[in-house]
Every structure is written in structure tokens, then in C-alpha cells.
Design a protein around this motif. Structure first.
Motif, mmCIF file in Angstrom:
data_model
loop_
_atom_site.group_PDB
_atom_site.id
_atom_site.type_symbol
_atom_site.label_atom_id
_atom_site.label_comp_id
_atom_site.label_asym_id
_atom_site.label_seq_id
_atom_site.Cartn_x
_atom_site.Cartn_y
_atom_site.Cartn_z
ATOM 1 N N CYS A 166 -8.721 -1.295 25.023
ATOM 2 C CA CYS A 166 -8.229 0.039 24.974
ATOM 3 C C CYS A 166 -6.746 -0.087 24.284
ATOM 4 C CB CYS A 166 -8.021 0.630 26.402
ATOM 5 S SG CYS A 166 -9.637 0.918 27.424
ATOM 6 N N PHE A 167 -5.971 -1.025 24.475
ATOM 7 C CA PHE A 167 -4.361 -0.945 24.195
ATOM 8 C C PHE A 167 -4.175 -1.932 22.894
ATOM 9 C CE2 PHE A 167 -4.546 -0.306 28.807
ATOM 10 C CZ PHE A 167 -4.121 1.072 28.736
ATOM 11 N N VAL A 168 -4.881 -2.775 22.440
ATOM 12 C CA VAL A 168 -4.777 -3.633 21.414
ATOM 13 C C VAL A 168 -4.869 -2.718 20.052
ATOM 14 C CG1 VAL A 168 -5.452 -5.763 20.052
ATOM 15 C CG2 VAL A 168 -5.085 -5.663 22.490
ATOM 16 N N PRO A 169 -6.152 -2.105 19.859
ATOM 17 C CA PRO A 169 -6.184 -1.006 18.645
ATOM 18 C C PRO A 169 -5.047 -0.243 18.097
ATOM 19 C CG PRO A 169 -8.333 -1.479 19.925
ATOM 20 C CD PRO A 169 -7.233 -1.977 20.857
ATOM 21 N N TYR A 170 -4.471 0.415 19.529
ATOM 22 C CA TYR A 170 -3.533 1.391 19.135
ATOM 23 C C TYR A 170 -2.389 0.820 18.634
ATOM 24 C CZ TYR A 170 0.125 4.346 20.075
ATOM 25 O OH TYR A 170 1.385 5.358 20.113
ATOM 26 N N HIS A 171 -2.028 -0.403 19.421
ATOM 27 C CA HIS A 171 -0.630 -1.054 18.999
ATOM 28 C C HIS A 171 -0.706 -1.846 17.687
ATOM 29 C CE1 HIS A 171 0.082 -0.089 23.333
ATOM 30 N NE2 HIS A 171 1.255 0.166 22.912
ATOM 31 N N VAL A 172 -2.058 -2.137 17.166
ATOM 32 C CA VAL A 172 -2.300 -2.790 15.849
ATOM 33 C C VAL A 172 -1.992 -1.681 14.771
ATOM 34 C CG1 VAL A 172 -3.941 -3.906 14.518
ATOM 35 C CG2 VAL A 172 -3.509 -4.485 16.655
ATOM 36 N N THR A 173 -2.567 -0.673 15.013
ATOM 37 C CA THR A 173 -2.412 0.459 14.244
ATOM 38 C C THR A 173 -1.121 1.065 14.160
ATOM 39 O OG1 THR A 173 -3.388 1.978 15.462
ATOM 40 C CG2 THR A 173 -4.870 0.940 14.109
ATOM 41 N N PHE A 174 -0.267 1.116 15.309
ATOM 42 C CA PHE A 174 0.888 1.800 15.268
ATOM 43 C C PHE A 174 1.680 1.348 14.079
ATOM 44 C CE2 PHE A 174 5.381 1.661 17.566
ATOM 45 C CZ PHE A 174 5.230 2.935 17.495
ATOM 46 N N PRO A 175 2.113 0.056 13.851
ATOM 47 C CA PRO A 175 3.021 -0.246 12.789
ATOM 48 C C PRO A 175 2.251 0.044 11.497
ATOM 49 C CG PRO A 175 2.150 -2.073 13.875
ATOM 50 C CD PRO A 175 1.739 -1.336 14.671
ATOM 51 N N LEU A 176 0.918 -0.039 11.444
ATOM 52 C CA LEU A 176 0.322 0.400 10.309
ATOM 53 C C LEU A 176 0.408 1.688 9.646
ATOM 54 C CD1 LEU A 176 -2.894 -1.578 10.627
ATOM 55 C CD2 LEU A 176 -1.087 -2.327 9.369
ATOM 56 N N ASP A 177 0.443 2.562 10.710
ATOM 57 C CA ASP A 177 0.718 4.150 10.554
ATOM 58 C C ASP A 177 2.065 4.291 10.041
ATOM 59 O OD1 ASP A 177 -0.308 6.839 11.263
ATOM 60 O OD2 ASP A 177 1.509 6.875 12.328
ATOM 61 N N PHE A 178 3.209 3.446 10.532
ATOM 62 C CA PHE A 178 4.245 3.448 10.003
ATOM 63 C C PHE A 178 4.429 3.128 8.462
ATOM 64 C CE2 PHE A 178 8.207 1.034 8.794
ATOM 65 C CZ PHE A 178 9.085 2.077 9.042
ATOM 66 N N LEU A 179 3.641 2.116 8.095
ATOM 67 C CA LEU A 179 3.561 1.624 6.578
ATOM 68 C C LEU A 179 3.005 2.904 5.900
ATOM 69 C CD1 LEU A 179 2.733 -2.022 6.714
ATOM 70 C CD2 LEU A 179 4.909 -0.818 6.410
ATOM 71 N N ALA A 180 1.777 3.403 6.484
ATOM 72 C CA ALA A 180 1.034 4.444 5.619
ATOM 73 C C ALA A 180 1.997 5.743 5.518
ATOM 74 C CB ALA A 180 -0.095 4.619 6.287
ATOM 75 N N LYS A 181 2.623 6.146 6.558
ATOM 76 C CA LYS A 181 3.545 7.479 6.237
ATOM 77 C C LYS A 181 4.890 7.283 5.515
ATOM 78 C CE LYS A 181 1.277 9.577 10.069
ATOM 79 N NZ LYS A 181 1.184 10.046 11.576
ATOM 80 N N SER A 182 5.263 5.872 5.187
ATOM 81 C CA SER A 182 6.367 5.553 4.592
ATOM 82 C C SER A 182 6.327 5.844 3.063
ATOM 83 C CB SER A 182 6.884 4.270 4.722
ATOM 84 O OG SER A 182 6.074 3.075 4.455
ATOM 85 N N ASN A 183 4.892 6.107 2.498
ATOM 86 C CA ASN A 183 4.518 6.057 1.228
ATOM 87 C C ASN A 183 5.046 4.919 0.368
ATOM 88 O OD1 ASN A 183 3.273 8.041 -0.356
ATOM 89 N ND2 ASN A 183 5.443 8.949 -1.290
ATOM 90 N N ARG A 184 4.917 3.872 1.028
ATOM 91 C CA ARG A 184 4.813 2.499 0.537
ATOM 92 C C ARG A 184 3.930 1.732 0.063
ATOM 93 N NH1 ARG A 184 10.578 0.668 0.824
ATOM 94 N NH2 ARG A 184 11.859 2.329 1.949
ATOM 95 N N VAL A 185 2.517 2.481 0.495
ATOM 96 C CA VAL A 185 1.122 1.818 0.156
ATOM 97 C C VAL A 185 0.329 2.569 -0.746
ATOM 98 C CG1 VAL A 185 1.426 0.268 2.295
ATOM 99 C CG2 VAL A 185 0.515 2.520 2.478
ATOM 100 N N ASP A 186 -0.812 2.335 -0.990
ATOM 101 C CA ASP A 186 -1.540 3.023 -1.910
ATOM 102 C C ASP A 186 -2.478 4.130 -0.966
ATOM 103 O OD1 ASP A 186 -4.161 1.938 -0.895
ATOM 104 O OD2 ASP A 186 -3.483 0.220 -1.886
ATOM 105 N N CYS A 187 -2.942 5.024 -1.554
ATOM 106 C CA CYS A 187 -3.341 6.121 -0.992
ATOM 107 C C CYS A 187 -4.643 5.643 -0.003
ATOM 108 C CB CYS A 187 -3.678 7.128 -1.803
ATOM 109 S SG CYS A 187 -2.309 8.083 -2.492
ATOM 110 N N THR A 188 -5.611 4.784 -0.510
ATOM 111 C CA THR A 188 -6.747 4.291 0.108
ATOM 112 C C THR A 188 -6.339 3.803 1.312
ATOM 113 O OG1 THR A 188 -7.633 3.960 -2.016
ATOM 114 C CG2 THR A 188 -8.619 2.854 0.018
ATOM 115 N N PHE A 189 -5.332 2.896 1.303
ATOM 116 C CA PHE A 189 -4.867 2.162 2.624
ATOM 117 C C PHE A 189 -4.362 3.512 3.716
ATOM 118 C CE2 PHE A 189 -1.724 0.570 5.284
ATOM 119 C CZ PHE A 189 -2.239 -0.534 5.993
#
Length: 348
Positions: free
Chosen positions: A257-280
Motif C-alpha cells: 500500500c505505501f511503498v508504491p506511493y512514496h516511490v512515485t512521490f519524488p518521481l512526480d516531483f521530477l515529472a512536474k519540474s519539466n526536467r525530464v522528457d515527456c514520455t517519462f
């Protein structure tokens, strides 16, 4: 500016050329929003009914029968309360994601938004408490016996206090709606510097995920190791296996329940910072809502854990016990009604 799912916003440092390219090549924001609304509505609806029934039933069993039982029952009661409160907030979210409108006022929106995270992190910490309690009962049975219920109650009060305080940034970092009838993650955010945002993300990951995960895994390892010891002090192999089953169940619920959310939490930060490609970025924004819903799935998995790891809980939910309990409750209610109907002099 951009906002993470947990409520932080950060400025995006990129030139206009990069932004125009991103807007041209990335997936349409409206499509992402529609997908997220559909995902939340469907998964929350699936969780709602079984989560509500199972946690009400769990609290009924604990209150009616298991008050005298040993081994972390107080922590289970508070875990069931946290799960039930989380489930009770789901109808409001389902309504919003289905109708794409929030007509219930900003105050109720913020309360539902706040309670979502309060109850999620309360569940995290009560799973930790159950694991620690069971581990200590096996490793140090003389020091940590079942009589120390007052200590457990104080621990529960401390957990609720820490979680209530620790989750305050979620509503405090939200501003009033920029568009009519918007709520939850679509509320605008206060402006934060990149450094402040990174600090909040790091603290949330450490306190809400990494530290509890380390404690749960350590308790699992210590409890499993105790099975190989032949000290013979108050605890037989069967009792140790029961404790290991409980601690392993807590670890499994935590991991699912809690590991997937907290793994994607920093990834969501990177995705919305516009520092990664659009596919990611598109992949993260489509997967992150699923992990947030998984964090609510624990409200259904925790009662399953009670049933398969607590013999008393399983026995009390058997059909003969349920029938007997209903007869006893009816008898007590009839007796109380008859006594209340007697004249005062006859009652004396």
C-alpha cells in the motif's frame, strides 16, 4: 509553477523555448486530468463498500469480545479507527471526481483533503506500533507483557498528535480555489522556493516512509530470528510463529500500500519540474494516481490481516459465535428495557 500530489509547489526554471516544446510534444493536460478523475472514481468506489463493512465489523469485534486479548489489540483498534475515517471520506472524493464539481464549500473540501493524509499516515504508524509490540513481546516477554496497556494508550495518543501536526502542511499549503467548485489536488498552491520544496519532500519521505519501513523490516527480521533461538522463556515456537505471521502481515500491507506511493512521490516531483522528457512525465502522471489509491487500499487489507493472524478474531467471526452474540445482545437489551419500565420503588 507546478504542484506535487502531496501539496507542494515549486517554480520551474526553464526558458520559453523549452516550455513551448514541452507544450507541443507532451500529452494534453486535459486528457491527463480526465484519466486521473476516472481512476480515482473507480478505485475509490471499489474500496468504499468492503472497507466500510470490514472496519465497522472489526471495531465491533474488538469492542465486544477482544478487549481482554493480549498482543497489540489497542493498536489494532486505533488502526481500524484510522482506516474507517479514511473510508468515510471517500464518498466526498468519489462525488467530486464523477461530477467534476465540489458544491460543499471550501472548508469541507480542506477537511476531507486533510483527513485523507492524516488517516493514511496514522495507518502507517499504527502498523509500526503493532510490529514493534509483537516483536518486543517475543524477544523480551518479561519486560513487555500484556499488562502494559496504559503505555500502549499513551503511544496511540502520541501517534495521533504527531500525525495531526505533521499533516498540517497539506491544507496550509493550499490556497482558495482559482476556479469555481474545484477541490483536492486541483486547488492552487502557495509559492515555495525550490529549496523549500525539496526540504518538505525529503522530510515527508524520511518521516512518513523510510523510517517506518526500516522499523517494520527490522521487527520482521528480529522476530524471524527469534524462531531459531532455544531460550525457552515463556514463549514456545507456536507463539513465535503467530507473532511472525502478524509482523509479516504488517510488512506486506506496508509494502503493497505505501511503498508504491512514496516511490512515485519524488518521481512526480521530477515529472512536474519539466526536467525530464515527456514520455517519462506522462507515465508518472498516469501511474501516480494509482499508487495514491493503493495507499487507501490498506483500509481493506488491514481487516484481512486481523482475521488471518488473530485466532480470537477468527473465532469470534465464526457463525456460531455471531449467532450467540446477537442472542446475548438481544437478551441484554430486553432486560435493560424491562428494568427501565419498572416503577422507581420496584427498582430500589
Amino acid at each position: 509553477m507546478f504542484a506535487t500530489a502531496s501539496g507542494q509547489t515549486f517554480p520551474i526554471w526553464s526558458n520559453a523555448k523549452t516550455m513551448n516544446k514541452s507544450n507541443f510534444t507532451c500529452e494534453n493536460e486535459t486528457d491527463i486530468k480526465e484519466y486521473q478523475h476516472y481512476t480515482y472514481a473507480v478505485i475509490y468506489t471499489v474500496i468504499l463498500v468492503p472497507g466500510l463493512i470490514s472496519n465497522v465489523l472489526a471495531l465491533w469485534v474488538f469492542h465486544a469480545y477482544v478487549k481482554e486479548t493480549k498482543k497489540a489489540v489497542i493498536f489494532m483498534i486505533h488502526l481500524a479507527i484510522a482506516d474507517l475515517l479514511q473510508v468515510l471520506s471517500l464518498p466526498w472524493r468519489i462525488y467530486y471526481y464523477l461530477n467534476k464539481s465540489w458544491p460543499f464549500g471550501h472548508a469541507l473540501c480542506m477537511l476531507c483533503f486533510y483527513l485523507k493524509y492524516v488517516n493514511m499516515y496514522a495507518s502507517v504508524y499504527f502498523l509500526v506500533c503493532i510490529s514493534v509490540r509483537r516483536c518486543l513481546l517475543i524477544i523480551h516477554p518479561l519486560q513487555y507483557n500484556a499488562a502494559k496497556r496504559r503505555v500502549d494508550r499513551r503511544c496511540c495518543a502520541v501517534v495521533w498528535f504527531i500525525v495531526f501536526i505533521g499533516c498540517l502542511p497539506f491544507p496550509l499549503l493550499r490556497k482558495g480555489p482559482s476556479a469555481p467548485n474545484t477541490c483536492f489536488s486541483e486547488l492552487p498552491m502557495v509559492n515555495l522556493t525550490l529549496g523549500s520544496g525539496l526540504t518538505l519532500v525529503t522530510v515527508a519521505e524520511l518521516a512518513g516512509f523510510l523510517l517506518p519501513l526500516a522499523v517494520v523490516l527490522t521487527c520482521t527480521w528480529l522476530t524471524a530470528g527469534s524462531l531459531r533461538e532455544k531460550n525457552g522463556v515463556l514463549q514456545d515456537a507456536g507463539e513465535k510463529r503467530k507473532a511472525l505471521k502478524m509482523v509479516l502481515s504488517c510488512a506486506c500491507v506496508f509494502l503493497v500500500c505505501f511503498v508504491p506511493y512514496h516511490v512515485t512521490f519524488p518521481l512526480d516531483f521530477l515529472a512536474k519540474s519539466n526536467r525530464v522528457d515527456c514520455t517519462f512525465s506522462s507515465a508518472v502522471q498516469r501511474f501516480h494516481p494509482i499508487t495514491l489509491c493503493l495507499a487507501s487500499l490498506n483500509s481493506c487489507l488491514d481487516p484481512v490481516m486481523y482475521y488471518f493472524t488473530t485466532d480470537e478474531f477468527k473465532r469470534r467471526l465464526s457463525r456460531p459465535e455471531l449467532v450467540e452474540s446477537f442472542h446475548m445482545q438481544r437478551r441484554f437489551s430486553c432486560t435493560a428495557t424491562e428494568e427501565s419500565a419498572l416503577p422507581s420503588e420496584q427498582q430500589d
